[in-house]
Design a protein around this motif. Structure first.
Motif, PDB file in Angstrom:
ATOM      1  N   THR A  43      74.953  -4.716  -0.134  1.00  0.00           N
ATOM      2  CA  THR A  43      76.139  -5.506  -0.111  1.00  0.00           C
ATOM      3  C   THR A  43      77.255  -4.568   0.810  1.00  0.00           C
ATOM      4  O   THR A  43      78.086  -5.303   1.142  1.00  0.00           O
ATOM      5  N   GLY A  44      76.930  -3.144   1.023  1.00  0.00           N
ATOM      6  CA  GLY A  44      77.684  -2.533   2.070  1.00  0.00           C
ATOM      7  C   GLY A  44      77.702  -3.156   3.223  1.00  0.00           C
ATOM      8  O   GLY A  44      78.518  -3.477   3.730  1.00  0.00           O
ATOM      9  N   ARG A  45      76.361  -3.844   3.585  1.00  0.00           N
ATOM     10  CA  ARG A  45      76.381  -4.455   5.004  1.00  0.00           C
ATOM     11  C   ARG A  45      77.146  -5.643   5.061  1.00  0.00           C
ATOM     12  O   ARG A  45      77.779  -6.118   5.862  1.00  0.00           O
ATOM     13  N   ILE A  46      77.017  -6.245   3.750  1.00  0.00           N
ATOM     14  CA  ILE A  46      77.905  -7.646   3.575  1.00  0.00           C
ATOM     15  C   ILE A  46      79.280  -7.423   3.878  1.00  0.00           C
ATOM     16  O   ILE A  46      79.963  -8.306   4.567  1.00  0.00           O
ATOM     17  N   VAL A  47      79.819  -6.249   3.236  1.00  0.00           N
ATOM     18  CA  VAL A  47      81.290  -5.921   3.450  1.00  0.00           C
ATOM     19  C   VAL A  47      81.608  -5.543   4.759  1.00  0.00           C
ATOM     20  O   VAL A  47      82.746  -6.115   5.310  1.00  0.00           O
ATOM     21  N   ALA A  48      80.811  -4.994   5.522  1.00  0.00           N
ATOM     22  CA  ALA A  48      80.742  -4.665   6.919  1.00  0.00           C
ATOM     23  C   ALA A  48      80.940  -6.019   7.761  1.00  0.00           C
ATOM     24  O   ALA A  48      81.688  -6.018   8.607  1.00  0.00           O
ATOM     25  N   SER A  49      80.076  -6.992   7.322  1.00  0.00           N
ATOM     26  CA  SER A  49      80.098  -8.086   8.237  1.00  0.00           C
ATOM     27  C   SER A  49      81.216  -8.942   7.724  1.00  0.00           C
ATOM     28  O   SER A  49      82.068  -9.462   9.000  1.00  0.00           O
ATOM     29  N   ALA A  50      81.977  -9.021   6.725  1.00  0.00           N
ATOM     30  CA  ALA A  50      83.423  -9.492   6.239  1.00  0.00           C
ATOM     31  C   ALA A  50      84.381  -8.949   6.932  1.00  0.00           C
ATOM     32  O   ALA A  50      85.308  -9.825   7.732  1.00  0.00           O
ATOM     33  N   GLU A  51      84.339  -7.670   6.972  1.00  0.00           N
ATOM     34  CA  GLU A  51      85.550  -6.770   7.824  1.00  0.00           C
ATOM     35  C   GLU A  51      85.660  -7.153   9.291  1.00  0.00           C
ATOM     36  O   GLU A  51      86.515  -7.330   9.837  1.00  0.00           O
ATOM     37  N   ALA A  52      84.000  -7.224   9.846  1.00  0.00           N
ATOM     38  CA  ALA A  52      84.163  -7.422  11.366  1.00  0.00           C
ATOM     39  C   ALA A  52      84.645  -8.988  11.552  1.00  0.00           C
ATOM     40  O   ALA A  52      85.153  -9.107  12.679  1.00  0.00           O
ATOM     41  N   LYS A  53      84.359  -9.795  10.653  1.00  0.00           N
ATOM     42  CA  LYS A  53      84.670 -11.298  10.807  1.00  0.00           C
ATOM     43  C   LYS A  53      86.347 -11.544  10.358  1.00  0.00           C
ATOM     44  O   LYS A  53      86.867 -12.436  10.709  1.00  0.00           O
ATOM     45  N   GLY A  54      86.921 -10.340   9.722  1.00  0.00           N
ATOM     46  CA  GLY A  54      88.332 -10.259   9.541  1.00  0.00           C
ATOM     47  C   GLY A  54      88.730 -11.384   8.291  1.00  0.00           C
ATOM     48  O   GLY A  54      89.546 -11.905   8.262  1.00  0.00           O
ATOM     49  N   CYS A  55      87.670 -11.442   7.427  1.00  0.00           N
ATOM     50  CA  CYS A  55      87.839 -12.242   6.023  1.00  0.00           C
ATOM     51  C   CYS A  55      87.453 -11.527   5.030  1.00  0.00           C
ATOM     52  O   CYS A  55      86.931 -10.396   4.848  1.00  0.00           O
ATOM     53  N   GLY A  56      87.713 -12.000   3.674  1.00  0.00           N
ATOM     54  CA  GLY A  56      87.293 -11.487   2.502  1.00  0.00           C
ATOM     55  C   GLY A  56      85.901 -12.282   2.345  1.00  0.00           C
ATOM     56  O   GLY A  56      85.410 -12.753   3.082  1.00  0.00           O
ATOM     57  N   LEU A  57      85.233 -11.539   1.162  1.00  0.00           N
ATOM     58  CA  LEU A  57      83.891 -11.995   0.991  1.00  0.00           C
ATOM     59  C   LEU A  57      83.541 -13.256   0.699  1.00  0.00           C
ATOM     60  O   LEU A  57      82.607 -13.782   0.842  1.00  0.00           O
ATOM     61  N   GLU A  58      84.840 -14.018   0.129  1.00  0.00           N
ATOM     62  CA  GLU A  58      84.780 -15.674  -0.153  1.00  0.00           C
ATOM     63  C   GLU A  58      84.599 -16.322   1.228  1.00  0.00           C
ATOM     64  O   GLU A  58      84.231 -17.577   1.274  1.00  0.00           O
ATOM     65  N   GLY A  59      84.959 -15.581   2.359  1.00  0.00           N
ATOM     66  CA  GLY A  59      85.205 -16.199   3.677  1.00  0.00           C
ATOM     67  C   GLY A  59      83.911 -16.251   4.225  1.00  0.00           C
ATOM     68  O   GLY A  59      83.808 -16.970   5.409  1.00  0.00           O
ATOM     69  N   LEU A  60      82.821 -15.537   3.791  1.00  0.00           N
ATOM     70  CA  LEU A  60      81.587 -15.536   4.616  1.00  0.00           C
ATOM     71  C   LEU A  60      80.718 -16.995   4.112  1.00  0.00           C
ATOM     72  O   LEU A  60      80.650 -17.315   2.889  1.00  0.00           O
ATOM     73  N   THR A  61      80.201 -17.363   5.383  1.00  0.00           N
ATOM     74  CA  THR A  61      79.184 -18.513   4.840  1.00  0.00           C
ATOM     75  C   THR A  61      77.908 -17.965   4.575  1.00  0.00           C
ATOM     76  O   THR A  61      77.344 -16.932   4.386  1.00  0.00           O
ATOM     77  N   ILE A  62      77.135 -19.232   3.950  1.00  0.00           N
ATOM     78  CA  ILE A  62      75.680 -18.855   3.390  1.00  0.00           C
ATOM     79  C   ILE A  62      75.018 -18.364   4.486  1.00  0.00           C
ATOM     80  O   ILE A  62      74.033 -17.435   4.352  1.00  0.00           O
ATOM     81  N   GLU A  63      75.080 -18.689   5.723  1.00  0.00           N
ATOM     82  CA  GLU A  63      74.259 -18.208   6.898  1.00  0.00           C
ATOM     83  C   GLU A  63      74.706 -16.744   7.245  1.00  0.00           C
ATOM     84  O   GLU A  63      73.801 -15.992   7.492  1.00  0.00           O
ATOM     85  N   ASP A  64      76.008 -16.213   7.159  1.00  0.00           N
ATOM     86  CA  ASP A  64      76.360 -15.016   7.039  1.00  0.00           C
ATOM     87  C   ASP A  64      75.603 -14.284   6.123  1.00  0.00           C
ATOM     88  O   ASP A  64      74.997 -13.017   6.521  1.00  0.00           O
ATOM     89  N   PHE A  65      75.648 -14.527   4.913  1.00  0.00           N
ATOM     90  CA  PHE A  65      74.783 -13.845   3.893  1.00  0.00           C
ATOM     91  C   PHE A  65      73.436 -13.837   4.395  1.00  0.00           C
ATOM     92  O   PHE A  65      72.685 -12.701   4.248  1.00  0.00           O
ATOM     93  N   LYS A  66      72.704 -15.080   4.544  1.00  0.00           N
ATOM     94  CA  LYS A  66      71.186 -15.132   4.980  1.00  0.00           C
ATOM     95  C   LYS A  66      70.990 -13.862   6.140  1.00  0.00           C
ATOM     96  O   LYS A  66      69.813 -13.583   6.000  1.00  0.00           O
ATOM     97  N   ALA A  67      71.741 -13.816   7.002  1.00  0.00           N
ATOM     98  CA  ALA A  67      71.675 -12.949   8.391  1.00  0.00           C
ATOM     99  C   ALA A  67      71.231 -11.693   7.900  1.00  0.00           C
ATOM    100  O   ALA A  67      70.856 -10.877   8.517  1.00  0.00           O
TER     101      ALA A  67
END
Ligand code: ARG
Length: 461
Positions: free
Chosen positions: A390-414
């Motif tokens: 989850t820490g890595r998920i938060v980091a990727s949302a931060e990098a993308k400049g969105c909240g957690l709900e802004g991540l696509t399912i592909e982002d999660f699966k990556a």
């Protein structure tokens, strides 16, 4: 001239400085009601036990009634030369009824008199504070019910942690105040013994009926040791300790009101009635009442500290040091009463900006724990690993400049193949608070359950 009450062996009166340091009438006049009630109970008991004639008793009772009326009408002249409330009342009684007044002090000393008066006074304060605490709790319960579903950020370290409901946050203070009330009620139980009849320190040779004065003054029983009875101020200290904790709770709550009402937070707006303006900055709305309640704890803990130090090392029995018990206690109990009233007013009047609370709750990746919990529950991942993912998920949302709900399912699966589209359900703050159903948790249903429990406890309904 030597003192009328105790000057038999003195040839001169006191120095002016002696009189000034010795007198307590400037502050203990507020014990007049308790002092007169104690004297009435004592006079009745002296007559019932044959120590005083019925005629003297009747004169004393009628005279005390008049003295009380004079004090309440503001026509009584308090005299510093007469030191304290006890001698002021007795001296006026003598002016009214003559010699019979001198018999009132039979089998009594100012030492047991003041211990009795002050216990009665502190007991009255406790009863008033208990009523005020319950009124504040009830106000909080009402507002908690209305805000059971309102979502706000919950904080640790004043950093957004997890979403909570505003109703749950308000009920946290209801719990604290419940413990405060318990401490006051507990102090009251130990306080409620009657020192009257202990006399100066050793008891008395007169055949008193201490059960009779106890019943008349609403005490549970007479104190069992005359030395302890005139030297004890535990009842004040315990009450001040309870007051200190209660004031500390109000101070924390006030701090939150100050933060929440700032433009940067904007969660609440305190009413005009409980805000002040600035003489130079026209846009200002200052939360002065909250700031003052936040600060009052200083003088209340100060009183506890002051009296603790006065009592430390005092030999038995009474010493004049103990006259220093009153001013600090009066001040502290007044301050707590005013703080409770101000807090009740602020809570009743404040308006809630639910949209701002919701927006703040949704920012700061506040549902990250819900993702970790999902990985544990749905994919069998150990919590420590889920935390890391989850820490890595938060980091990727931060990098993308969105909240957690802004991540696509592909982002999660990556980040982790085991995540599927069901994850989106746990990303909203609504689902987050709804899921916190463990007993004592923040879920709206829990809030309503606790509201019902408290309402029943406070009103019996
Ligand atoms: N004003 C005193 C007090 O507040 C009353 C007791 C005085 N007793 C005495 N023995 N001087 O403590």
């Amino acid at each position: 001239m030597s003192n009328r009450m105790w000057g038999g062996r003195f040839s001169s009166g006191p120095d002016a400085i002696m009189e000034e340091i010795n007198a307590s009438i400037g502050f203990d006049q507020r014990l007049y009601r308790q002092d007169i009630a104690g004297s009435i109970a004592h006079a009745r008991m002296l007559a019932a036990t044959g120590i005083l004639t019925e005629a003297d008793r009747d004169a004393i009772l009628a005279g005390l009634d008049e003295v009380r009326s004079e004090i309440e009408a503001g026509t009584f002249t308090f005299s510093r030369a007469l030191e304290d409330i006890h001698m002021n009342v007795e001296s006026r009684l003598r002016e009214k009824i003559g010699d019979a007044a001198g018999r009132l002090h039979t089998a009594r000393s100012r030492n047991d008199q003041v211990a009795t008066d002050f216990r009665l006074y502190v007991r009255d304060c406790i009863d008033m504070l208990l009523g005020q605490i319950a009124a504040l709790q009830l106000k909080l319960v009402e507002r908690a019910e209305a805000e059971a579903e309102t979502i706000m950020p919950g904080f640790t370290h004043l950093q957004s942690a997890q979403p909570v409901t505003f109703g749950h946050h308000l009920l946290a203070y209801v719990e604290m105040l419940g413990r405060d009330a318990g401490r006051f009620a507990d102090a009251r139980k130990r306080l409620n013994e009657n020192p009257l009849g202990s006399a100066a320190l050793a008891g008395t040779s007169f055949p008193l009926d201490r059960d009779m004065t106890s019943a008349a003054l609403g005490f549970d029983r007479p104190t069992a040791n005359s030395l302890d009875a005139v030297s004890d101020r535990d009842f004040v200290l315990e009450t001040l300790a309870a007051a200190s904790l209660c004031a500390m709770h109000l101070s924390r709550f006030s701090e939150e009101l100050v933060i929440w009402s700032s433009a940067q937070f904007g969660f609440i707006r305190l009413s005009d009635k409980f805000s002040t303006g600035s003489s130079i900055m026209p846009q200002k709305r200052n939360p002065d009442a909250a700031e003052l309640v936040r600060a009052k704890v200083g003088r209340i803990i100060g009183a506890l500290t002051a009296l603790s130090i006065v009592m430390k090392g005092l030999p038995l029995a009474y010493s004049k040091d103990m006259q220093e018990d009153k001013e600090v206690a009066f001040d502290a109990l007044d301050a707590l009463s005013l703080s409770l009233a101000a807090m009740t007013g602020m809570i009743g009047d404040l308006t809630v900006n639910r949209a701002k609370m919701h927006a703040a709750a949704s920012s700061g990746f506040s549902t990250a724990t819900d993702i970790a919990d999902w990985l544990v529950r749905e994919a069998g991942v150990p919590f420590r690993d889920a935390h890391h993912i989850t820490g890595r998920i938060v980091a990727s949302a931060e990098a993308k400049g969105c909240g957690l709900e802004g991540l696509t399912i592909e982002d999660f699966k990556a980040i982790d193949e085991r995540i599927d589209s069901r994850i989106h359900k746990v990303l909203t703050v609504e689902s987050s608070v709804r899921s916190r159903k463990s007993y004592g948790g923040t879920a709206p249903d829990n809030v309503l359950m606790q509201v019902a429990r408290w309402r029943e406890a406070l009103t019996g309904e």
